[in-house]
Write a protein that holds these residues in place. Structure first.
Motif, PDB file in Angstrom:
ATOM      1  N   CYS A 140       9.440 -42.722  33.794  1.00 15.95           N
ATOM      2  CA  CYS A 140       8.940 -40.989  34.336  1.00 15.95           C
ATOM      3  C   CYS A 140      10.447 -40.180  34.351  1.00 15.95           C
ATOM      4  O   CYS A 140       9.981 -38.628  34.581  1.00 15.95           O
ATOM      5  N   TYR A 158      -0.882 -34.620  38.476  1.00 18.73           N
ATOM      6  CA  TYR A 158      -0.344 -35.955  37.006  1.00 18.73           C
ATOM      7  C   TYR A 158      -1.379 -36.317  36.442  1.00 18.73           C
ATOM      8  O   TYR A 158      -2.608 -36.509  37.035  1.00 18.73           O
ATOM      9  N   THR A 216       2.060 -33.949  32.724  1.00 22.23           N
ATOM     10  CA  THR A 216       1.524 -33.104  33.806  1.00 22.23           C
ATOM     11  C   THR A 216       0.750 -31.830  33.932  1.00 22.23           C
ATOM     12  O   THR A 216       1.598 -31.499  32.480  1.00 22.23           O
ATOM     13  N   HIS A 226      11.904 -35.683  35.510  1.00 21.01           N
ATOM     14  CA  HIS A 226      11.871 -35.028  37.469  1.00 21.01           C
ATOM     15  C   HIS A 226      13.328 -34.027  37.449  1.00 21.01           C
ATOM     16  O   HIS A 226      13.858 -34.296  38.687  1.00 21.01           O
ATOM     17  N   GLU A 281      -0.585 -37.326  42.763  1.00 22.26           N
ATOM     18  CA  GLU A 281       0.197 -37.814  42.985  1.00 22.26           C
ATOM     19  C   GLU A 281       0.730 -38.912  41.341  1.00 22.26           C
ATOM     20  O   GLU A 281      -0.623 -38.384  40.878  1.00 22.26           O
ATOM     21  N   PRO A 282       1.558 -39.560  41.435  1.00 24.36           N
ATOM     22  CA  PRO A 282       2.066 -40.572  40.140  1.00 24.36           C
ATOM     23  C   PRO A 282       0.250 -41.065  40.143  1.00 24.36           C
ATOM     24  O   PRO A 282       0.241 -42.256  38.748  1.00 24.36           O
ATOM     25  N   THR A 283      -0.395 -41.973  40.795  1.00 24.06           N
ATOM     26  CA  THR A 283      -0.906 -43.154  40.814  1.00 24.06           C
ATOM     27  C   THR A 283      -2.106 -42.666  41.339  1.00 24.06           C
ATOM     28  O   THR A 283      -2.410 -41.712  42.166  1.00 24.06           O
ATOM     29  N   GLN A 316       2.659 -43.325  33.993  1.00 21.10           N
ATOM     30  CA  GLN A 316       3.179 -42.014  35.335  1.00 21.10           C
ATOM     31  C   GLN A 316       4.623 -42.992  36.032  1.00 21.10           C
ATOM     32  O   GLN A 316       5.222 -43.000  37.154  1.00 21.10           O
ATOM     33  N   ASN A 317       5.262 -44.325  35.262  1.00 19.36           N
ATOM     34  CA  ASN A 317       5.995 -45.193  35.879  1.00 19.36           C
ATOM     35  C   ASN A 317       6.916 -43.984  36.152  1.00 19.36           C
ATOM     36  O   ASN A 317       7.518 -43.788  35.881  1.00 19.36           O
ATOM     37  N   GLU A 318       7.845 -44.149  37.848  1.00 16.16           N
ATOM     38  CA  GLU A 318       8.709 -43.412  38.147  1.00 16.16           C
ATOM     39  C   GLU A 318      10.057 -43.412  37.132  1.00 16.16           C
ATOM     40  O   GLU A 318      10.497 -42.391  36.843  1.00 16.16           O
ATOM     41  N   ILE A 376      -3.720 -39.320  35.364  1.00 24.55           N
ATOM     42  CA  ILE A 376      -3.672 -40.207  35.346  1.00 24.55           C
ATOM     43  C   ILE A 376      -4.520 -40.831  33.512  1.00 24.55           C
ATOM     44  O   ILE A 376      -3.857 -42.546  33.728  1.00 24.55           O
ATOM     45  N   CYS A 418       3.751 -39.136  31.055  1.00 22.01           N
ATOM     46  CA  CYS A 418       4.134 -38.759  32.275  1.00 22.01           C
ATOM     47  C   CYS A 418       3.728 -37.674  32.631  1.00 22.01           C
ATOM     48  O   CYS A 418       4.162 -36.560  32.788  1.00 22.01           O
TER      49      CYS A 418
END
Length: 190
Positions: free
Chosen positions: A185, A46, A62, A189, A150-152, A180-182, A48, A60
């Protein structure tokens, strides 16, 4: 001579207006990850933070790395654009010199020159710091990405990676955080 000045000024305007980081002087030659192991680097990362550039316009972001053959990695970069669509591009990263495997060259379009993709630091499991720089006569153009599995990423890790970039003259205040807020984004997914 006059044609060269026009070309140079045109290039300068394009680079400046595209928010890329153009600096005077030659590219620094930072140390890269010792004993880099591409097989451990494979998989999803991801984004950052990144240095602004003209080819990444979304959030978002990747990167998915898969081994194609020894020294050759397939790269799938994806991002969520402002209109809600997902943009993806496939490229190839190649180890330029097997004795220095953390210095890769990446290309996304046939016929275009490859760009440097140097892994300055990674633990393979949580973070990666990538740097690229290209000389243009009296100037150089820098790219940098901080990636995570990971997203963070913990703040102390970000500070450590920022410190590495600062030590080679990169202005870390110019790095843009990637959303990258779930919830934001979620389209990435599906």
């Amino acid at each position: 001579m006059k044609a060269m000045q026009v070309i140079f000024l045109t290039l300068l305007v394009v680079l400046v207006t595209s928010a890329q980081v153009l600096k005077s002087g030659k590219c620094p030659k930072p140390a890269v990850q010792a004993n880099f192991d591409a097989s451990k680097y494979l998989g999803k990362w991801y984004e950052i933070k990144k240095m602004p550039n003209r080819f990444q316009l979304g959030e978002c972001s990747t990167a998915l790395y898969n081994l194609k053959s020894p020294g050759v990695i397939e790269v799938l970069n994806s991002e969520l654009l402002g209109d809600g669509t997902i943009s993806s591009v496939v490229g190839t990263a190649t180890v330029k010199d097997p004795s220095d495997p953390a210095k890769l060259e990446v290309t996304f379009f046939q016929g275009t020159p490859p760009g440097p993709y140097w892994v300055l630091s990674t633990d393979y499991e949580s973070h990666s710091l990538v740097y690229g720089c290209t000389d243009y006569g009296l100037f150089h153009l820098e790219y940098s990405w901080i990636l995570s599995r990971e997203p963070t990423l913990p703040e102390e890790t970000l500070e450590e990676l920022d410190g590495i970039l600062s030590s080679i003259g990169v202005d870390v205040n110019k790095l843009d955080p990637t959303n990258q807020n779930e919830a934001f984004c979620s389209a990435m997914h599906k």
